[in-house]
Enzyme design. Structure first.
Site, PDB file in Angstrom:
ATOM      1  N   LEU A 153     -31.697 -79.476 -14.522  1.00  0.00           N
ATOM      2  CA  LEU A 153     -30.575 -79.238 -15.431  1.00  0.00           C
ATOM      3  C   LEU A 153     -30.315 -77.735 -15.560  1.00  0.00           C
ATOM      4  CD1 LEU A 153     -28.787 -81.215 -17.174  1.00  0.00           C
ATOM      5  CD2 LEU A 153     -30.152 -80.478 -19.121  1.00  0.00           C
ATOM      6  N   ARG A 233     -29.876 -80.278  -2.553  1.00  0.00           N
ATOM      7  CA  ARG A 233     -30.321 -79.984  -1.189  1.00  0.00           C
ATOM      8  C   ARG A 233     -30.933 -81.237  -0.585  1.00  0.00           C
ATOM      9  NH1 ARG A 233     -27.493 -76.404  -0.897  1.00  0.00           N
ATOM     10  NH2 ARG A 233     -27.872 -74.225  -0.404  1.00  0.00           N
ATOM     11  N   GLU A 262     -28.792 -80.794   8.285  1.00  0.00           N
ATOM     12  CA  GLU A 262     -27.332 -80.677   8.447  1.00  0.00           C
ATOM     13  C   GLU A 262     -26.989 -79.862   9.680  1.00  0.00           C
ATOM     14  OE1 GLU A 262     -25.922 -79.091   4.732  1.00  0.00           O
ATOM     15  OE2 GLU A 262     -26.751 -80.748   3.606  1.00  0.00           O
ATOM     16  N   HIS A 280     -21.327 -82.097   2.993  1.00  0.00           N
ATOM     17  CA  HIS A 280     -21.672 -80.905   2.199  1.00  0.00           C
ATOM     18  C   HIS A 280     -20.406 -80.145   1.759  1.00  0.00           C
ATOM     19  CE1 HIS A 280     -25.025 -77.706   1.482  1.00  0.00           C
ATOM     20  NE2 HIS A 280     -24.062 -77.587   0.588  1.00  0.00           N
ATOM     21  N   GLY A 282     -19.554 -79.799  -1.588  1.00  0.00           N
ATOM     22  CA  GLY A 282     -19.662 -79.526  -3.027  1.00  0.00           C
ATOM     23  C   GLY A 282     -18.808 -78.367  -3.512  1.00  0.00           C
TER      24      GLY A 282
HETATM   25  C1  8YV Z   1     -22.309 -74.121   0.160  1.00  0.00           C
HETATM   26  C2  8YV Z   1     -24.185 -74.642  -1.417  1.00  0.00           C
HETATM   27  O1  8YV Z   1     -21.728 -75.215   0.773  1.00  0.00           O
HETATM   28  O2  8YV Z   1     -23.982 -72.778  -2.795  1.00  0.00           O
HETATM   29  C3  8YV Z   1     -24.735 -73.562  -2.229  1.00  0.00           C
HETATM   30  O3  8YV Z   1     -25.966 -73.490  -2.349  1.00  0.00           O
HETATM   31  O4  8YV Z   1     -24.860 -75.516  -1.017  1.00  0.00           O
HETATM   32  C4  8YV Z   1     -22.758 -74.676  -1.127  1.00  0.00           C
HETATM   33  O5  8YV Z   1     -21.989 -74.149  -2.132  1.00  0.00           O
HETATM   34  C5  8YV Z   1     -23.231 -73.549   1.144  1.00  0.00           C
HETATM   35  O6  8YV Z   1     -23.993 -72.540   0.603  1.00  0.00           O
HETATM   36  C6  8YV Z   1     -22.439 -73.025   2.322  1.00  0.00           C
HETATM   37  O7  8YV Z   1     -23.239 -72.487   3.281  1.00  0.00           O
END
Ligand code: 8YV
Length: 321
Positions: A153, A233, A262, A280, A282
């Site tokens: 969190l 992750r 990945e 991925h 996000g």
């Molecule tokens: C990105 C992420 O996709 O910020 C992170 O840790 O996993 C994502 O925002 C990634 O870092 C892109 O390489």
């Protein structure tokens, strides 16, 4: 002061342009003979810009005797050995905050897609089955009356929790420590939380401390109606155990934005209909990625100007360059 900047692998144009403007950027991947460049210039490199494509471990960093900052694109920096950097006076910076809301939005999207089978029902429509076979079957799952257990969190976890509250979900959490600023119930043990929740939602960062935290035992505790969502992750989940748990119906379904290797996603997962798989994404909007990219540039520019880095990670607190 050594101010040359090394970029080992390509990064987004905004970062390349921002760093090129300094007149000190060296793009390793474009060089005819990178080994010779490194041999002749390693001592001039003060900054490295990286995006998680290569392992920046102690062996890598020790090639550069005057390295002062490793600026990582991403809030997660599990590909950089920050503990080693901290012990050797090197700052590691990441890109927190600017992506929090975007990742939290994506997490909720993935959660709803998974619970209400939105990917599956869209595939059904596109296959022409609505017209030929009738309505898509009612979903077994719903968000109504459900409890979500958030693993880790932090800033993103809290933004997800706020959204979950708005959706009427009950929230509990597990992490290294209970948090003072929230009233959600805390579970000291992940497996106990998994037993009590309908949805286990992981925002946990990568690295050795969290490796395969969500294992066969945790998945068994989540149970046959349970749903796993992972937006943190891939390495946090034992992917083989997850595939077995989905296959054997030990858990009901999963929504995954991150994977162990990945961009290679196991064929077994791709073949399953009870999982939602995202590549991925996000933080992957132009808006948010531009903010993240600018933060990489600004951290390196701060170093070059002798100013404090903007977002150093906890393992490498800034004292002075
Ligand atoms: C990105 C992420 O996709 O910020 C992170 O840790 O996993 C994502 O925002 C990634 O870092 C892109 O390489």
């Amino acid at each position: 002061m050594a101010t040359e900047i090394l970029m080992p692998k390509p990064m987004m144009p905004l970062i390349m342009d921002g760093l090129k403007a300094t007149g000190h950027l060296h793009c390793l991947w474009g060089m005819a003979d990178p080994e010779t460049f490194l041999r002749e210039n390693a001592s001039k490199i003060g900054a490295i810009a990286t995006g998680g494509h290569i392992k920046v471990d102690g062996a890598y960093m020790s090639q550069f005797p005057n390295l002062k900052i490793v600026a990582n694109f991403g809030v997660g920096y599990d590909t950089v050995d920050a503990a080693w950097a901290g012990q050797h006076g090197i700052i590691v910076s990441n890109t927190p905050d600017v992506l929090t809301e975007e990742v939290a939005d994506t997490a909720l999207g993935l959660l709803i897609m998974t619970m209400r089978e939105l990917s599956q029902s869209e595939r059904y429509l596109r296959a022409g089955l609505w017209a030929s076979k009738g309505p898509y079957p009612l979903t077994h799952n719903t968000l109504r009356g459900k409890t979500v257990g958030i693993l880790a969190l932090g800033r993103i976890g809290k933004a997800i929790a706020t959204r979950c509250e708005a959706f009427g979900l009950k929230i509990v959490y597990h992490g290294r420590n209970p948090q003072k600023d929230v009233s959600y119930p805390y579970y000291p043990k992940l497996v106990d939380m998994a037993k009590d929740v309908d949805i286990l939602l992981s925002v946990a960062p990568g690295g050795s401390a969290t490796f395969h935290t969500i294992n066969a035992e945790v998945l068994a505790a989540l149970g046959p109606k349970g749903v796993l969502i992972n937006i943190g992750r891939g390495s946090v989940v034992d992917e083989k155990a997850l595939i077995k748990a989905l296959h054997d119906k030990v858990i009901f379904s999963a929504g995954l934005d991150v994977f162990e290797d990945e961009p290679n996603v196991p064929a077994e997962l791709i073949a399953m209909d009870n999982v939602v798989l995202l590549p991925h994404v996000g933080s992957a909007s132009h808006h948010t990625r531009n903010l993240m990219g600018q933060l990489v540039v600004d951290n390196i520019l701060a170093f070059q100007a002798g100013r404090a880095p903007i977002t150093p990670v906890v393992e490498t607190p800034y004292v002075k360059w």
